[in-house]
Design a protein around this motif. Structure first.
Motif, mmCIF file in Angstrom:
data_model
loop_
_atom_site.group_PDB
_atom_site.id
_atom_site.type_symbol
_atom_site.label_atom_id
_atom_site.label_comp_id
_atom_site.label_asym_id
_atom_site.label_seq_id
_atom_site.Cartn_x
_atom_site.Cartn_y
_atom_site.Cartn_z
ATOM 1 N N LEU A 54 -21.451 26.923 60.589
ATOM 2 C CA LEU A 54 -22.234 26.849 61.581
ATOM 3 C C LEU A 54 -21.965 26.195 62.703
ATOM 4 N N GLU A 55 -21.673 25.115 61.560
ATOM 5 C CA GLU A 55 -21.529 23.323 62.643
ATOM 6 C C GLU A 55 -20.833 23.307 63.732
ATOM 7 N N GLU A 56 -19.121 24.086 64.442
ATOM 8 C CA GLU A 56 -19.253 24.739 65.225
ATOM 9 C C GLU A 56 -19.487 25.286 66.023
ATOM 10 N N MET A 57 -20.402 26.126 65.979
ATOM 11 C CA MET A 57 -21.648 27.318 66.361
ATOM 12 C C MET A 57 -21.924 26.428 67.224
ATOM 13 N N ASP A 58 -23.450 25.964 66.476
ATOM 14 C CA ASP A 58 -23.490 24.804 67.124
ATOM 15 C C ASP A 58 -23.589 23.980 68.237
ATOM 16 N N MET B 292 -10.599 32.355 75.703
ATOM 17 C CA MET B 292 -10.070 32.161 74.336
ATOM 18 C C MET B 292 -8.988 31.369 73.834
ATOM 19 N N THR B 293 -8.599 30.955 72.690
ATOM 20 C CA THR B 293 -7.579 30.173 72.117
ATOM 21 C C THR B 293 -7.770 30.699 70.510
ATOM 22 N N ARG B 294 -7.126 31.474 69.997
ATOM 23 C CA ARG B 294 -6.994 32.113 68.783
ATOM 24 C C ARG B 294 -5.524 30.867 67.759
ATOM 25 N N LEU B 295 -5.995 31.002 66.953
ATOM 26 C CA LEU B 295 -5.843 30.016 66.015
ATOM 27 C C LEU B 295 -4.397 30.783 64.796
ATOM 28 N N GLN B 296 -3.141 30.296 65.112
ATOM 29 C CA GLN B 296 -2.726 31.059 64.086
ATOM 30 C C GLN B 296 -2.075 30.493 63.391
ATOM 31 N N VAL B 297 -1.346 30.437 61.756
ATOM 32 C CA VAL B 297 0.161 29.628 60.816
ATOM 33 C C VAL B 297 0.535 30.141 60.362
ATOM 34 N N GLY B 298 1.601 29.272 60.225
ATOM 35 C CA GLY B 298 3.027 30.027 59.849
ATOM 36 C C GLY B 298 4.318 29.423 60.208
ATOM 37 N N PRO B 299 5.161 30.203 60.426
ATOM 38 C CA PRO B 299 5.842 31.711 59.932
ATOM 39 C C PRO B 299 5.515 31.539 58.654
ATOM 40 N N TYR B 300 6.115 33.523 57.988
ATOM 41 C CA TYR B 300 5.921 33.884 56.985
ATOM 42 C C TYR B 300 7.349 34.991 56.990
ATOM 43 N N PHE C 79 -10.980 30.864 68.950
ATOM 44 C CA PHE C 79 -12.766 29.735 70.183
ATOM 45 C C PHE C 79 -12.201 29.596 71.119
ATOM 46 N N ARG C 80 -12.980 29.159 71.995
ATOM 47 C CA ARG C 80 -13.788 28.160 72.532
ATOM 48 C C ARG C 80 -12.856 27.513 72.712
ATOM 49 N N ASP C 81 -13.008 25.996 71.799
ATOM 50 C CA ASP C 81 -13.042 25.165 72.344
ATOM 51 C C ASP C 81 -11.041 24.892 71.135
ATOM 52 N N ARG C 82 -10.291 24.322 71.834
ATOM 53 C CA ARG C 82 -8.922 23.765 71.123
ATOM 54 C C ARG C 82 -9.423 22.925 70.041
ATOM 55 N N ALA C 83 -10.569 21.949 70.239
ATOM 56 C CA ALA C 83 -10.876 21.313 69.702
ATOM 57 C C ALA C 83 -11.499 21.820 67.621
ATOM 58 N N ALA C 84 -12.267 22.490 68.316
ATOM 59 C CA ALA C 84 -12.465 23.327 67.012
ATOM 60 C C ALA C 84 -12.007 23.834 65.899
ATOM 61 N N ALA C 85 -10.708 24.185 66.904
ATOM 62 C CA ALA C 85 -9.602 25.413 66.039
ATOM 63 C C ALA C 85 -8.210 24.825 64.991
ATOM 64 N N GLN C 86 -7.776 23.704 65.870
ATOM 65 C CA GLN C 86 -7.170 21.864 65.440
ATOM 66 C C GLN C 86 -8.158 21.596 64.993
ATOM 67 N N LYS C 87 -9.535 21.650 64.558
ATOM 68 C CA LYS C 87 -10.212 21.048 63.516
ATOM 69 C C LYS C 87 -10.314 22.067 61.775
ATOM 70 N N LEU C 88 -10.575 23.277 62.648
ATOM 71 C CA LEU C 88 -10.639 24.189 61.019
ATOM 72 C C LEU C 88 -9.208 23.995 59.997
ATOM 73 N N TYR C 89 -7.900 23.477 61.051
ATOM 74 C CA TYR C 89 -6.467 23.924 60.872
ATOM 75 C C TYR C 89 -6.849 22.680 59.230
ATOM 76 N N ALA C 90 -7.187 21.468 59.983
ATOM 77 C CA ALA C 90 -6.868 19.962 59.225
ATOM 78 C C ALA C 90 -8.073 20.536 58.193
ATOM 79 N N SER C 91 -8.761 20.536 58.373
ATOM 80 C CA SER C 91 -9.935 21.044 57.526
ATOM 81 C C SER C 91 -9.351 21.828 55.847
ATOM 82 N N LEU C 92 -7.902 22.943 56.145
ATOM 83 C CA LEU C 92 -8.155 24.077 55.474
ATOM 84 C C LEU C 92 -6.956 23.120 54.682
#
Length: 289
Positions: free
Chosen positions: A151-155, A257-265, A227-240
């Motif tokens: 919700l904070e990111e949506m705000d 948009m910027t898609r946040l992907q993590v890996g590889p597996y 995400f529309r904001d790359r910083a929001a994607a990076q913030k989510l990655y850091a929070s996990l």
């Protein structure tokens, strides 16, 4: 007689929960299986949890899905959400969204977060930021921590006018749900067992599972959102943080948009296991590019 039968069934399911909590998952599974065969949604959901966690039975996501679906078709909200998340992780977005929408419409907080995030991103469903904000704000109001962060990111990206419409819609949904529940409420019975008592016990004591290994040059990543904001994607990655087990960050441009992907597996199964550790964070495996 129906009420008495329901009470006896709930007490038997509760006996399985007591065995589970006492560290006897095999005994719990043995109690729940005949109840699920007779149509108990609570027992079927608990069996789904057991097969997903590999407690009392070998881990088997196909069996977990089968029991989740039985419970979901019986109206079990947690099962509808768990089934939706499992289908989403396995790449069945249409089936996932159907069950998540059903649970979200009934007010289940995890489902509201995941379905609301999908609506915001237009991921598998038509984009609807007003309804997305309404659902995520309802989940946050119920105390779901990932929903508060979302919700904070949506705000930060949704204009105030749309957010106000989302709040108004959330209030309408709550009022409609309250009116529906009141209309369906039975005359109070003497000391009837709480209907939710049996539903979520296995989820309260999950076993700790180590993060799946990250494979250099693996064939799959997991996608955590757009995400529309790359910083929001990076913030989510850091929070996990440590929940990602050292997996690397990849930001994939996709139009505006910027898609946040993590890996590889190395395999889809390993990527799905990584997603399972992050629930209720929206997540699904994608091929590495």
């Amino acid at each position: 007689m129906l009420l008495a039968g329901a009470s006896a069934s709930a007490q038997t399911v509760r006996a399985g929960i007591e065995a589970w909590s006492a560290g006897k998952p095999e005994q719990a599974v043995a109690i729940w299986k005949p109840l699920a065969a007779r149509g108990s949604a609570d027992a079927a959901f608990n069996l789904g949890q057991a097969y997903k966690l590999g407690r009392g039975v070998p881990a088997d996501l196909a069996e977990a899905q089968r029991y989740y679906e039985q419970a979901a078709r019986g109206g079990h909200l947690e099962a509808q959400t768990s089934l939706g998340l499992l289908l989403f992780q396995n790449g069945n977005r249409a089936g996932a969204m159907r069950w998540l929408k059903t649970a979200a419409d009934a007010g289940e907080p995890r489902a509201m977060l995941v379905y609301g995030t999908a609506l915001f991103n237009g991921d598998g469903v038509p984009e609807d930021r007003v309804r997305a904000y309404a659902l995520v704000s309802r989940a946050a109001a119920q105390g779901l921590a990932p929903a508060k962060a979302t919700l904070e990111e949506m705000d930060q990206v949704i204009p105030i006018a749309e957010r106000q419409k989302g709040v108004a819609l959330a209030q309408q949904l709550v009022a409609a749900g309250t009116a529906k529940a009141t209309a369906k409420a039975p005359v109070p019975a003497a000391k009837a067992p709480a209907p939710k008592a049996a539903s979520a016990a296995p989820a309260q004591k999950p076993v700790a599972v180590p993060p799946p290994p990250v494979a250099a040059g693996g064939a799959f990543r997991i996608q955590l959102g757009a995400f529309r904001d790359r910083a929001a994607a990076q913030k989510l990655y850091a929070s996990l943080g440590p929940r990602l087990g050292g997996a690397g960050l990849t930001l994939v441009p996709s139009g505006t948009m910027t898609r946040l992907q993590v890996g590889p597996y190395a395999t889809r199964a390993a990527a799905s296991a990584a997603c399972a550790r992050l629930a209720p964070q929206p997540c699904f495996p994608v091929p590495s590019r």
